[in-house]
Design a protein around this motif. Structure first.
Motif, mmCIF file in Angstrom:
data_model
loop_
_atom_site.group_PDB
_atom_site.id
_atom_site.type_symbol
_atom_site.label_atom_id
_atom_site.label_comp_id
_atom_site.label_asym_id
_atom_site.label_seq_id
_atom_site.Cartn_x
_atom_site.Cartn_y
_atom_site.Cartn_z
ATOM 1 N N ALA A 90 25.358 0.868 85.907
ATOM 2 C CA ALA A 90 24.932 2.207 85.512
ATOM 3 C C ALA A 90 26.132 3.126 85.696
ATOM 4 C CB ALA A 90 23.754 2.691 86.357
ATOM 5 N N VAL A 91 26.259 4.119 84.827
ATOM 6 C CA VAL A 91 27.338 5.105 84.944
ATOM 7 C C VAL A 91 26.721 6.438 85.348
ATOM 8 C CG1 VAL A 91 29.161 6.357 83.737
ATOM 9 C CG2 VAL A 91 28.803 3.921 83.268
ATOM 10 N N TRP A 92 27.290 7.021 86.392
ATOM 11 C CA TRP A 92 26.846 8.326 86.878
ATOM 12 C C TRP A 92 27.895 9.378 86.513
ATOM 13 C CZ3 TRP A 92 25.186 7.720 92.717
ATOM 14 C CH2 TRP A 92 24.375 6.583 92.868
ATOM 15 N N TRP A 93 27.412 10.542 86.096
ATOM 16 C CA TRP A 93 28.256 11.743 86.006
ATOM 17 C C TRP A 93 27.911 12.588 87.226
ATOM 18 C CZ3 TRP A 93 26.645 8.972 81.963
ATOM 19 C CH2 TRP A 93 27.477 8.809 80.866
ATOM 20 N N ALA A 133 32.677 16.529 88.330
ATOM 21 C CA ALA A 133 33.604 16.189 89.403
ATOM 22 C C ALA A 133 34.093 14.745 89.360
ATOM 23 C CB ALA A 133 32.948 16.451 90.762
ATOM 24 N N ALA A 134 33.313 13.839 88.803
ATOM 25 C CA ALA A 134 33.706 12.421 88.813
ATOM 26 C C ALA A 134 32.697 11.607 88.036
ATOM 27 C CB ALA A 134 33.787 11.897 90.251
ATOM 28 N N TRP A 135 33.147 10.402 87.627
ATOM 29 C CA TRP A 135 32.227 9.346 87.223
ATOM 30 C C TRP A 135 32.096 8.374 88.389
ATOM 31 C CZ3 TRP A 135 36.215 10.501 83.571
ATOM 32 C CH2 TRP A 135 35.777 11.017 82.347
ATOM 33 N N TYR A 136 30.964 7.715 88.426
ATOM 34 C CA TYR A 136 30.722 6.678 89.429
ATOM 35 C C TYR A 136 30.087 5.503 88.696
ATOM 36 C CZ TYR A 136 29.226 4.732 93.971
ATOM 37 O OH TYR A 136 29.045 3.947 95.076
ATOM 38 N N VAL A 137 30.715 4.348 88.793
ATOM 39 C CA VAL A 137 30.180 3.142 88.155
ATOM 40 C C VAL A 137 29.476 2.317 89.213
ATOM 41 C CG1 VAL A 137 30.705 1.055 86.857
ATOM 42 C CG2 VAL A 137 32.023 3.153 86.431
ATOM 43 N N ASN A 138 28.175 2.203 89.096
ATOM 44 C CA ASN A 138 27.391 1.404 90.032
ATOM 45 C C ASN A 138 27.112 0.052 89.380
ATOM 46 O OD1 ASN A 138 25.911 1.951 92.730
ATOM 47 N ND2 ASN A 138 24.440 0.757 91.530
ATOM 48 N N LEU A 139 27.761 -0.996 89.885
ATOM 49 C CA LEU A 139 27.518 -2.329 89.360
ATOM 50 C C LEU A 139 26.167 -2.816 89.882
ATOM 51 C CD1 LEU A 139 31.118 -3.751 89.817
ATOM 52 C CD2 LEU A 139 30.051 -2.965 87.692
ATOM 53 N N GLU A 140 25.316 -3.258 88.980
ATOM 54 C CA GLU A 140 23.938 -3.597 89.325
ATOM 55 C C GLU A 140 23.367 -4.505 88.245
ATOM 56 O OE1 GLU A 140 22.666 0.524 89.389
ATOM 57 O OE2 GLU A 140 21.567 0.240 87.510
ATOM 58 N N SER A 141 22.234 -5.121 88.529
ATOM 59 C CA SER A 141 21.604 -5.984 87.534
ATOM 60 C C SER A 141 20.996 -5.140 86.418
ATOM 61 C CB SER A 141 20.516 -6.835 88.193
ATOM 62 O OG SER A 141 19.492 -6.008 88.728
ATOM 63 N N GLU A 184 40.519 3.110 81.480
ATOM 64 C CA GLU A 184 41.938 3.317 81.197
ATOM 65 C C GLU A 184 42.181 3.641 79.732
ATOM 66 O OE1 GLU A 184 43.847 0.487 84.712
ATOM 67 O OE2 GLU A 184 43.561 -0.354 82.698
ATOM 68 N N GLY A 185 41.299 3.147 78.851
ATOM 69 C CA GLY A 185 41.450 3.431 77.432
ATOM 70 C C GLY A 185 40.775 4.716 76.991
ATOM 71 N N GLY A 186 40.096 5.398 77.911
ATOM 72 C CA GLY A 186 39.409 6.632 77.560
ATOM 73 C C GLY A 186 38.295 6.413 76.552
ATOM 74 N N GLU A 187 37.600 5.281 76.707
ATOM 75 C CA GLU A 187 36.518 4.951 75.785
ATOM 76 C C GLU A 187 35.168 5.329 76.403
ATOM 77 O OE1 GLU A 187 36.835 1.073 73.856
ATOM 78 O OE2 GLU A 187 38.824 0.862 74.769
ATOM 79 N N PHE A 188 34.164 5.464 75.530
ATOM 80 C CA PHE A 188 32.825 5.812 76.000
ATOM 81 C C PHE A 188 32.379 4.798 77.066
ATOM 82 C CE2 PHE A 188 28.221 5.629 75.990
ATOM 83 C CZ PHE A 188 27.886 6.971 76.035
ATOM 84 N N PRO A 189 31.757 5.281 78.129
ATOM 85 C CA PRO A 189 31.304 6.647 78.376
ATOM 86 C C PRO A 189 32.301 7.534 79.111
ATOM 87 C CG PRO A 189 30.403 5.208 80.050
ATOM 88 C CD PRO A 189 31.219 4.328 79.125
ATOM 89 N N PHE A 190 33.548 7.084 79.232
ATOM 90 C CA PHE A 190 34.537 7.828 80.024
ATOM 91 C C PHE A 190 35.325 8.781 79.124
ATOM 92 C CE2 PHE A 190 33.666 3.654 81.832
ATOM 93 C CZ PHE A 190 33.060 4.048 83.013
ATOM 94 N N VAL A 191 34.570 9.642 78.474
ATOM 95 C CA VAL A 191 35.116 10.662 77.578
ATOM 96 C C VAL A 191 34.402 11.965 77.902
ATOM 97 C CG1 VAL A 191 35.788 9.050 75.746
ATOM 98 C CG2 VAL A 191 33.455 9.903 75.801
#
Length: 209
Positions: A90-93, A101-109, A173-180
């Motif tokens: 899941a990706v958190w804003w 302030a940040a993204w947070y990537v929660n690795l989960e099932s 690193e590539g600035g691809e969704f969802p990190f835009v």
């Protein structure tokens, strides 16, 4: 059936016979792009805490002594959470005082739906990402400590979890969704209350048989 915008659902983490985390979330959207949820500072959470004050972050869940779900208050960041179908993360804003302030990537099932929410299993390892897309692993030592515990993951599964993290790092690193810029300007409704677990469907929580 999709959840309706404005509906309050519970997002739960499961581990073996335990529910380790329950969080009420406001549904923003639920469509082919994923389930988008909101949770604000001051809202309720419930986490598993044992008689010694330990949580699953402190010791493996099977070593907790008489653990119980304990109501607490969410602090630090308002969060917008995107859970995409069949995604092992899941990706958190994260927002502080209205500013991204940040993204947070929660690795989960991949999540499983219930009538009143969703269930997933936390994979322990996470990634923290700054607004300029500088990233770092989080809880890597804790992740390594759990490898081989049958309630967590064996070596092969751990490698799969890390591979998912590395896949997401390439997107970062590539600035691809969802990190835009998507969702970084999100603002809650001015009349949205903080969310409470008492009386919320799915809480008190029990582990499915």
């Amino acid at each position: 059936m999709p959840f309706q915008p404005g509906q309050v659902v519970t997002r739960r983490y499961l581990r073996g016979p335990w529910v380790t985390w329950v969080q009420p979330m406001r549904v923003i959207s639920d469509d082919e792009h994923g389930l988008l949820l909101w949770h604000s500072v001051g809202s309720d959470i419930a986490r598993l805490v044992d008689a010694d004050g330990n949580t699953p972050h402190d010791v493996a869940v099977d070593r907790l002594r008489d653990p119980k779900l304990t109501l607490q208050s969410w602090t630090d960041y308002d969060i917008l959470v995107l859970m995409r179908p069949d995604a092992a993360h899941a990706v958190w804003w994260c927002f502080r005082q209205g500013a991204f302030a940040a993204w947070y990537v929660n690795l989960e099932s991949p999540y499983v739906r219930r009538p009143d929410g969703v269930d997933t299993t936390d994979h322990v390892l996470d990634i923290v990402v700054t607004p300029d897309r500088q990233w770092e692993w989080k809880d890597a030592d804790e992740f390594d400590e759990h490898i081989g515990n049958p309630l967590y993951f064996d070596g092969a599964t751990a490698r799969t979890i890390r591979a998912e993290g590395h896949r997401l790092i390439k997107l970062i690193e590539g600035g691809e969704f969802p990190f835009v810029g998507t969702h970084t300007g999100f603002r809650p409704g001015p009349d949205w209350p903080t969310l409470r677990l008492t009386g919320t469907p799915g809480f008190p929580a029990t582990r499915p048989a």
